[in-house]
Design an enzyme around this catalytic site. Structure first.
Site, mmCIF file in Angstrom:
data_model
loop_
_atom_site.group_PDB
_atom_site.id
_atom_site.type_symbol
_atom_site.label_atom_id
_atom_site.label_comp_id
_atom_site.label_asym_id
_atom_site.label_seq_id
_atom_site.Cartn_x
_atom_site.Cartn_y
_atom_site.Cartn_z
ATOM 1 N N ARG A 56 0.910 -1.166 0.158
ATOM 2 C CA ARG A 56 -0.036 -0.487 -0.211
ATOM 3 C C ARG A 56 1.333 1.561 0.113
ATOM 4 O O ARG A 56 0.865 2.290 -0.008
ATOM 5 C CB ARG A 56 -1.301 -0.205 1.132
ATOM 6 C CG ARG A 56 -1.898 0.832 0.844
ATOM 7 C CD ARG A 56 -3.169 0.930 2.032
ATOM 8 N NE ARG A 56 -3.313 0.575 3.118
ATOM 9 C CZ ARG A 56 -1.598 0.607 4.312
ATOM 10 N NH1 ARG A 56 -1.855 2.093 4.440
ATOM 11 N NH2 ARG A 56 -2.296 0.081 5.737
ATOM 12 N N TYR A 109 -17.675 17.818 -13.457
ATOM 13 C CA TYR A 109 -17.215 16.777 -13.624
ATOM 14 C C TYR A 109 -18.766 16.385 -12.075
ATOM 15 O O TYR A 109 -18.174 16.532 -10.938
ATOM 16 C CB TYR A 109 -16.554 15.248 -12.905
ATOM 17 C CG TYR A 109 -16.693 13.509 -13.281
ATOM 18 C CD1 TYR A 109 -17.479 13.764 -14.031
ATOM 19 C CD2 TYR A 109 -15.765 13.612 -12.047
ATOM 20 C CE1 TYR A 109 -17.889 11.884 -14.029
ATOM 21 C CE2 TYR A 109 -16.544 12.071 -11.706
ATOM 22 C CZ TYR A 109 -17.645 11.663 -13.238
ATOM 23 O OH TYR A 109 -18.020 10.060 -12.579
ATOM 24 N N ASP A 185 -8.553 19.831 -13.198
ATOM 25 C CA ASP A 185 -8.765 18.392 -13.546
ATOM 26 C C ASP A 185 -8.688 18.332 -15.098
ATOM 27 O O ASP A 185 -9.445 19.011 -15.916
ATOM 28 C CB ASP A 185 -9.852 17.945 -13.604
ATOM 29 C CG ASP A 185 -10.894 16.323 -13.755
ATOM 30 O OD1 ASP A 185 -10.230 16.212 -14.775
ATOM 31 O OD2 ASP A 185 -11.703 15.945 -13.211
ATOM 32 N N LYS A 210 -9.442 7.260 -18.895
ATOM 33 C CA LYS A 210 -9.956 8.072 -20.051
ATOM 34 C C LYS A 210 -9.141 8.316 -21.083
ATOM 35 O O LYS A 210 -8.010 7.020 -21.255
ATOM 36 C CB LYS A 210 -10.587 9.524 -19.534
ATOM 37 C CG LYS A 210 -11.627 9.577 -18.730
ATOM 38 C CD LYS A 210 -12.842 8.614 -18.893
ATOM 39 C CE LYS A 210 -14.270 9.142 -17.814
ATOM 40 N NZ LYS A 210 -14.756 8.729 -16.869
HETATM 41 C C1 LIG Z 1 -13.346 14.875 -15.725
HETATM 42 C C2 LIG Z 1 -13.740 13.605 -14.566
HETATM 43 N N1 LIG Z 1 -13.144 13.851 -14.199
HETATM 44 C C3 LIG Z 1 -12.821 12.530 -12.849
HETATM 45 C C4 LIG Z 1 -13.398 11.579 -13.340
HETATM 46 C C5 LIG Z 1 -13.598 10.581 -11.904
HETATM 47 O O1 LIG Z 1 -12.462 9.510 -12.811
HETATM 48 P P1 LIG Z 1 -12.930 8.195 -12.134
HETATM 49 O O2 LIG Z 1 -14.432 7.303 -13.398
HETATM 50 O O3 LIG Z 1 -11.898 7.688 -12.933
HETATM 51 O O4 LIG Z 1 -13.039 7.534 -11.204
HETATM 52 C C6 LIG Z 1 -14.351 11.812 -14.318
HETATM 53 C C7 LIG Z 1 -14.994 10.518 -14.923
HETATM 54 O O5 LIG Z 1 -16.307 10.723 -15.616
HETATM 55 C C8 LIG Z 1 -14.533 12.840 -15.486
HETATM 56 O O6 LIG Z 1 -15.104 12.542 -16.533
#
Ligand SMILES: Cc1ncc(COP(=O)(O)O)c(C=O)c1O
Length: 394
Positions: A56, A109, A185, A210
């Site tokens: 971990r 998001y 982000d 993604k």
């Molecule tokens: C812009 C954005 N940030 C964070 C996330 C969260 O990521 P995860 O689904 O890998 O937990 C997403 C998921 O769709 C996203 O589109």
């Protein structure tokens, strides 16, 4: 020191995605890093910072990806890989002091918004949401004349799913002047398209799920920073809260990263072509794509991005028989090549009506369809969209 590390600063991002994170060039060493499946490591002496110790705390399979991502984002320290994008969001939010103030885009998001909203409701911090494209409104919330200044500005640009473009440099400067740190982000853009650290952000976040991994077969997240104190705090949070990546997923992410430049180049070009064609279609009530010259975010995007990303959002027109939302659902169902599924950034083109998610804010129109353009032949993608749009009139 490997040849790559000595010369990394001179290399373009297209080369870094291929060359970074490889084992040293020793005779008969593998050219790809191995997957290390071990929950513990030999050790007899005292165990402190920098030691692997336990599964971990560290895993050598994370490190090549963390090194590569840091190179791509222009960070001076290795990145940190997490079990998911949301595990990375959780770690980043932990940087807020108790009773601190977080300013966040009202169209972040949905998962990030839900997490921040729930923590704020429990009294962990104060949450102020705002239209992130409105620079003056954000500045007013960062340093209100009659209230507490913000401790953290959360940026997402383009926003998910409204594709709003924030003025990253101006907002970052304003946040720093107010004494706040900035977390961006960068999932939608990837470091090939936008480098928030170079625009002043303190921390960059990715849903590695993604574009970076790119094949819709892993769930992972990452944070990157050049600030040693912030990195140490994030690493401690990851270790103690346990949101760590599985080694096989980490290996897949590095494998996916190798083709990032090719994938981004192709999908951005196809998204631009499709947006151009969709904008005049009678069934398209409105379109959002920062690459279109009359998109409200176009000028900002041109200044701070290398390209415009590969997400296109349209609102589908209804008719006498169907509401716009019903027409949007019918469009998604009529497609044969595009995959009706959530997520984005994979090699395959994905499409969904966003409000089918109950957590999506009501300010996202019911008939808004988000398209993640993949790397298929663009004419095949267009032919499929054309037949599905035409089917709405039959
Ligand atoms: C812009 C954005 N940030 C964070 C996330 C969260 O990521 P995860 O689904 O890998 O937990 C997403 C998921 O769709 C996203 O589109």
């Amino acid at each position: 020191m490997s040849l790559f590390r000595e010369h990394a600063a001179e290399l373009s991002a297209e080369t870094v995605v291929v060359a970074a994170g490889r084992p040293d060039r020793a005779h008969d060493e593998a050219v790809n890093p191995p997957v290390v499946l071990s929950s513990t490591y030999y050790g007899t002496g005292s165990l402190g910072d920098g030691d692997r110790g336990y599964g971990r705390y560290a895993n050598p399979t994370w490190e090549p990806f963390e090194e590569a991502l840091a190179q791509l984002e222009g960070a001076e320290l290795p990145g940190l890989l997490y079990a998911s994008g949301l595990a990375a969001v959780s770690s980043a939010l932990s940087l807020l002091p108790a009773s601190g103030v977080l300013v966040m885009p009202s169209h972040s998001y949905a998962g990030s918004l839900v997490m921040a909203g729930e923590l704020a409701a429990k009294g962990h911090f104060e949450l102020r949401t705002v239209d992130i494209t409105d620079t003056d409104a954000v500045k007013a919330l960062l340093a209100p004349a009659d209230g507490k200044a913000a401790d953290m500005l959360w940026l997402e640009s383009p926003t998910n799913p409204m594709l709003g473009i924030a003025d990253v440099q101006a907002l970052t400067d304003a946040a720093h002047a107010a004494g706040a740190i900035v977390v961006t982000d960068n999932t939608f853009s990837t470091p090939l398209v936008q480098q928030p650290l170079s625009l002043g952000s303190d921390v960059v976040l990715h849903s590695v799920t993604k574009y970076l991994a790119g094949h819709s077969d892993v769930v992972l997240g990452a944070l990157v920073t050049s600030n040693p104190e912030i990195r140490a705090e994030l690493l401690h949070h990851r270790t103690i809260h346990g949101g760590i990546a599985g080694p096989f997923e980490a290996w897949l992410a590095l494998r996916g990263l190798r083709t990032l430049a090719l994938r981004v180049e192709r999908s951005q070009a196809s998204a631009a072509t499709l947006a151009q064609r969709l904008k005049d279609h009678p069934r398209v009530e409105s379109i959002r794509f920062p690459g279109l010259p009359d998109d409200p975010g176009h000028e900002r995007a041109r200044k701070q991005m290398k390209g415009f990303g590969s997400i296109v959002c349209i609102q589908v027109s209804g008719d006498a028989a169907r509401s716009g939302a019903e027409a949007a659902d019918a469009l998604v169902k009529a497609l044969r090549l595009w995959l009706p599924a959530t997520s984005l950034g994979g090699v395959e083109s994905l499409i969904e009506r966003r409000r089918r998610h109950t957590a999506e804010p009501e300010s996202v129109p019911e008939n808004l369809v988000r398209m993640s353009v993949g790397i298929e032949n663009v004419e095949d993608l267009w032919a499929d969209l054309e037949q599905a749009l035409a089917s709405l009139d039959t």
